[in-house]
Structure formats: C-alpha cells, structure tokens
Design a protein around this motif. Structure first.
Motif, PDB file in Angstrom:
ATOM      1  N   ARG A 245       0.827  -1.097   0.057  1.00 40.80           N
ATOM      2  CA  ARG A 245      -0.031  -0.057   0.027  1.00 40.80           C
ATOM      3  C   ARG A 245       0.899   1.227  -0.032  1.00 40.80           C
ATOM      4  NH1 ARG A 245      -3.314  -1.920   5.400  1.00 40.80           N
ATOM      5  NH2 ARG A 245      -4.101  -3.904   4.416  1.00 40.80           N
ATOM      6  N   ALA A 248      -0.040   4.375  -2.293  1.00 39.17           N
ATOM      7  CA  ALA A 248      -1.204   4.954  -2.023  1.00 39.17           C
ATOM      8  C   ALA A 248      -1.476   5.554  -0.712  1.00 39.17           C
ATOM      9  CB  ALA A 248      -2.491   3.815  -2.105  1.00 39.17           C
ATOM     10  N   ASP A 251       0.058  11.280  -0.179  1.00 36.35           N
ATOM     11  CA  ASP A 251      -0.301  11.659  -1.626  1.00 36.35           C
ATOM     12  C   ASP A 251       1.115  12.528  -1.892  1.00 36.35           C
ATOM     13  OD1 ASP A 251      -0.049  13.998  -0.033  1.00 36.35           O
ATOM     14  OD2 ASP A 251      -2.109  14.600   0.086  1.00 36.35           O
ATOM     15  N   ASP A 261      -9.641   5.466   1.937  1.00 35.61           N
ATOM     16  CA  ASP A 261      -9.728   6.552   0.961  1.00 35.61           C
ATOM     17  C   ASP A 261      -8.605   6.285   0.107  1.00 35.61           C
ATOM     18  OD1 ASP A 261     -11.510   8.097   2.451  1.00 35.61           O
ATOM     19  OD2 ASP A 261     -10.254   8.961   3.724  1.00 35.61           O
ATOM     20  N   GLN A 262      -7.854   5.201   0.054  1.00 37.77           N
ATOM     21  CA  GLN A 262      -6.629   4.890  -0.687  1.00 37.77           C
ATOM     22  C   GLN A 262      -7.394   4.685  -2.319  1.00 37.77           C
ATOM     23  OE1 GLN A 262      -3.862   2.404   1.092  1.00 37.77           O
ATOM     24  NE2 GLN A 262      -3.469   3.610   2.844  1.00 37.77           N
ATOM     25  N   ASN A 263      -6.516   5.022  -3.232  1.00 35.69           N
ATOM     26  CA  ASN A 263      -6.389   4.565  -4.565  1.00 35.69           C
ATOM     27  C   ASN A 263      -6.227   3.226  -4.709  1.00 35.69           C
ATOM     28  OD1 ASN A 263      -6.544   3.923  -7.343  1.00 35.69           O
ATOM     29  ND2 ASN A 263      -5.449   6.064  -7.876  1.00 35.69           N
ATOM     30  N   ARG A 264      -6.766   1.929  -4.675  1.00 34.99           N
ATOM     31  CA  ARG A 264      -6.603   0.675  -4.641  1.00 34.99           C
ATOM     32  C   ARG A 264      -5.702   0.296  -5.946  1.00 34.99           C
ATOM     33  NH1 ARG A 264      -9.819  -2.394  -0.418  1.00 34.99           N
ATOM     34  NH2 ARG A 264     -10.010  -0.647   1.076  1.00 34.99           N
ATOM     35  N   GLY A 265      -5.700   1.255  -7.223  1.00 28.82           N
ATOM     36  CA  GLY A 265      -4.938   0.876  -8.228  1.00 28.82           C
ATOM     37  C   GLY A 265      -3.641   1.262  -8.252  1.00 28.82           C
ATOM     38  N   LEU A 266      -3.125   2.101  -7.093  1.00 29.56           N
ATOM     39  CA  LEU A 266      -1.691   2.034  -6.656  1.00 29.56           C
ATOM     40  C   LEU A 266      -1.147   1.052  -5.955  1.00 29.56           C
ATOM     41  CD1 LEU A 266      -1.763   6.217  -5.979  1.00 29.56           C
ATOM     42  CD2 LEU A 266      -1.315   5.082  -8.102  1.00 29.56           C
ATOM     43  N   TRP A 267      -1.981   0.145  -5.483  1.00 36.97           N
ATOM     44  CA  TRP A 267      -1.313  -0.725  -4.817  1.00 36.97           C
ATOM     45  C   TRP A 267      -0.554  -1.688  -5.489  1.00 36.97           C
ATOM     46  CZ3 TRP A 267      -5.896  -3.042  -1.241  1.00 36.97           C
ATOM     47  CH2 TRP A 267      -6.212  -1.981  -0.126  1.00 36.97           C
ATOM     48  N   LYS A 307     -12.704  -2.717  -3.905  1.00 37.26           N
ATOM     49  CA  LYS A 307     -13.167  -1.359  -3.573  1.00 37.26           C
ATOM     50  C   LYS A 307     -13.477  -1.659  -2.048  1.00 37.26           C
ATOM     51  CE  LYS A 307     -16.660  -1.501  -6.262  1.00 37.26           C
ATOM     52  NZ  LYS A 307     -17.966  -1.395  -7.026  1.00 37.26           N
TER      53      LYS A 307
END
Length: 417
Positions: A245, A248, A251, A261-267, A307
């Motif tokens: 993580r 994400a 910021d 609130d994290q953008n899971r696409g960045l994991w 999500k």
C-alpha cells in the motif's frame, strides 16, 4: 564513483552472509564484522583498478575468510578447534572464490539472526544490531530511521556486541523447548522494525519505506532458512500485504491517506500475490492460529477487496476476536472495536472504546481518542469529535499525523456550524 556505488550495493546484499559465516569461524560477532569490513576496504581499494570480479560476493567471502584465518594464525590458536576450522577450508586461488554451500550459508544466517535478536539484549539494541548486521544499514541510516543520534545508535551496537561476548551467547540455532520463545524474539524484532517504518512514531514523515524494506528482506531470509515455521510465513505475509500500500498511503505532498480513502489502483499487486502465497504456506503448515498469521489474514481481507466498500468487515471482526484470544491486548481490542463499528455500526464500536478509556496502558496512546473521534463524528456528535481529534493530535509526535488529526478536528468544527 560508479564502482563505489556498485560495491556499496553488493555489500548490502552480501554482508549478512559473510558476517554470519565469519561469526561461525571466530565465534565473536564484533570481530566477524570487523573482518568483513576489512574485506570491503580491500574491495574498495582494488576493484576500481582491477575491475569487478566475476563473482563479487564470492570474492568478498574468500578475502574475509583469509583474513579470519590469518588472524587465527597470528594469535597462535592451534588447538583442536583451530585444526577443525583449518580442515574445513580448501586451498584458494585468486580466480576461484571459496563460496560456502547454500545450506551452510542458510544455517549461518539463521544462527546470526538468533544471535542479534537474543533476549539478553534490550529491544532497542536488538533492532539496531539486526539492522546493522542483517539489514546492511549504516549507523547514520539507523539513527535517521529512529530519529536519534548516531552516537546513541553506535553505543547501542557496541554495547550489544560486548553483551553477547560477555554472556557467551552461543552461535547456534536453539533446539527443543528453547526454540519457540527465541523465535518469538526474532519475529518481534522484525515486526517492530516494519511497524516503525509503516507508521513512524515521530518525525516529519508518515512512512519510512527503507526501514520496511529491510524488515521485509530479513523476514524473507528467515522464511527461506526456517521454511517449516508457520508464524515466520505469517509475518512475511503480513509485511507483504502492508508494504503493497506504500504508493497509496501518502499523497504527492507526503500527507497521509487513510486506508478507506486510498486509490487501490496504486497498490502493488505483485506484493499482494506474494502475501497470499505466504499465507497459503501458513495454511499448508496448519498454522493459521498464531498472532502474525491472523493479522496477515486480516490484511488479506483488505488486499482482496477491489473497492473499500467490498471489505468483509464481519470476517475481519471475527479474526480480531481470534487474535484477542491468542494475543490479548488493549490495542487489539481497539482494533476490534473499529472492525465491529464498520460491520455493525459506530454505536457498537463506541461502547468498546468508552470502556477502553479506563485502560491505564492507553492513557497516552493517541489512536484511542482518534478512533473515538471518528466514531463520534459518524454519530453526528461533532463537538465531542472535535475535542477528541485535538486530544489525539496533542499525543502524537509525528508531524504528518498531527496535521491530519487537526484537520479532522477542523472538519468536525465546521460541520457542526
């Protein structure tokens, strides 16, 4: 300069196995590090002129072992132990580095890990010595990671080596009933290192990735050389999931981003796959009952949710209940309260948190008022939430976290207008 950078990178990779092997030879961890450092100095002097050897790790090992044998000869240690050590060595040629067998290196590394994490040392000394000898960090890097002076770290390391020598801590893998408590100490050190990097207790940075990377590296080494221990794989799985993580977790300004609130696409899904593989290994070993394995299973619930709203909070609540049975603590109970609030509503969680306010060990723990403030905010009790967030901010020494909590307090105040 490029050669020196390359040598430094090679040293960070190879130093732990070289020091481990030398410790077996000379039976003194401080002397072993000195001899390994001498080999490094030789490389820094020769390689810029002669070029990089084909097997740099083997070259360093060979030179270090030669220096160890020269030292033993100079001290005229010609008793039977010395003869045994001598018989183990084959004649060397400069072009043919003498590299120990993989299993031999693994055993030596495992012995070194148990030595640096011995309970005779304080937790601070264990972490510093482990980072130094197994993580390959310099004294300055350890001091920076723990926001203390280089002199303090250096003193801890020197005292730790002296203590190990004075108490004659054996360079061995504990056996029988001694193994479990000693292994527990090793895992605790790795866990402490990773947690300090994942959520720094003080300073201006929310996370310290280098510290986490070193803890994960040591954990992976331990998993390779102790493959039958489920809790080792459990801790590795936990660290793999958590480390996934990092991108994400803050910021672009370095400000904290909370899990939901994290953008899971960045994991990092490679690390997540590694985490699930380690967790599967735990299951194969029948060890899903230890505290690290259970925490890894909790992290897996987050890692497997595409999500935030897909998170299985009921399962997480049950896992925290299981964790409370095997490793009871007020902090585990606080985390269980959060999980229950997500699964069944903030009122349920607040009941538990209110009880925990009487717990003496949590009196200065900033996450208690932080969690209580969040639950009060969700219940619309905004003035109370504002006060709790301010109290939490006053208790943390991490500047990024303090700003996050103060912004939550301001949000509560403005929402109540």
């Amino acid at each position: 300069m490029d050669t020196h950078r390359t040598i430094d990178a090679i040293w960070r990779i190879e130093s732990s196995r070289i020091i481990a092997h030398l410790t077996r030879m000379v039976r003194d961890i401080g002397l072993a590090e000195d001899l390994a450092q001498d080999a490094l100095v030789t490389a820094l002097e020769r390689w810029p002129e002669t070029g990089m050897p084909e097997n740099p790790g083997g070259w360093l090992m060979t030179v270090a072992k030669r220096k160890a044998l020269d030292m033993l000869r100079r001290n005229k240690l010609r008793d039977r132990k010395y003869e045994l050590i001598g018989r183990e060595q084959e004649p060397w040629a400069d072009s043919e580095p003498d590299v120990p067998e993989p299993g031999e290196v693994g055993d030596d590394l495992l012995r070194l890990i148990f030595m640096t994490c011995h309970p005779v040392l304080s937790p601070e000394a264990r972490v510093a010595l482990t980072l130094r000898l197994l993580g390959g960090l310099t004294t300055a890097e350890i001091a920076h990671a723990y926001l203390t002076s280089e002199a303090t770290v250096a003193q801890r390391i020197v005292r730790a080596k002296r203590t190990l020598s004075a108490t004659r801590v054996a360079f061995e893998i504990p056996q029988g009933p001694e193994l479990k408590p000693r292994l527990s100490s090793v895992l605790e050190v790795i866990y402490l290192m990773f947690n300090e990097g994942y959520a720094a207790t003080s300073g201006s940075q929310w996370i310290r990735p280098l510290l986490c990377q070193q803890a994960l590296r040591i954990g992976r080494i331990l998993a390779e050389i102790a493959p039958a221990e489920p809790e080792v794989h459990g801790l590795v799985a936990l660290m793999e999931f958590q480390a996934s993580r990092f991108k994400a977790r803050v910021d672009q300004r370095g400000e904290p981003v909370l899990l939901m609130d994290q953008n899971r696409g960045l994991w990092d899904y490679l690390l997540i796959r590694r985490g699930f593989a380690a967790l599967e290994r735990v299951e194969q070993l029948g060890g899903m009952t230890g505290p690290y394995a259970i925490q890894a299973a909790i992290s897996a619930c987050h890692a497997g949710a595409p999500k935030a709203e897909d998170t299985d909070w009921i399962r997480i609540s049950a896992l925290y209940e299981a964790l409370a049975q095997v490793s009871p603590s007020p902090i585990v109970e606080l985390n269980r309260a959060v999980a229950l609030s997500m699964a069944f509503g903030p009122e349920i969680g607040l009941e538990i948190v209110d009880i925990l306010q009487a717990e003496p060990s949590l009196k200065g723990y900033h996450l208690l008022p932080s969690v209580r403030g969040d639950l009060l905010f969700k219940l619309g009790r905004l003035d109370e939430a504002c006060q709790e967030f301010k109290r939490a901010a006053s208790l943390t020494d991490n500047q990024r976290e303090k700003q996050l909590l103060l912004s939550r307090a301001a949000e509560s105040a403005s929402s109540g207008v």
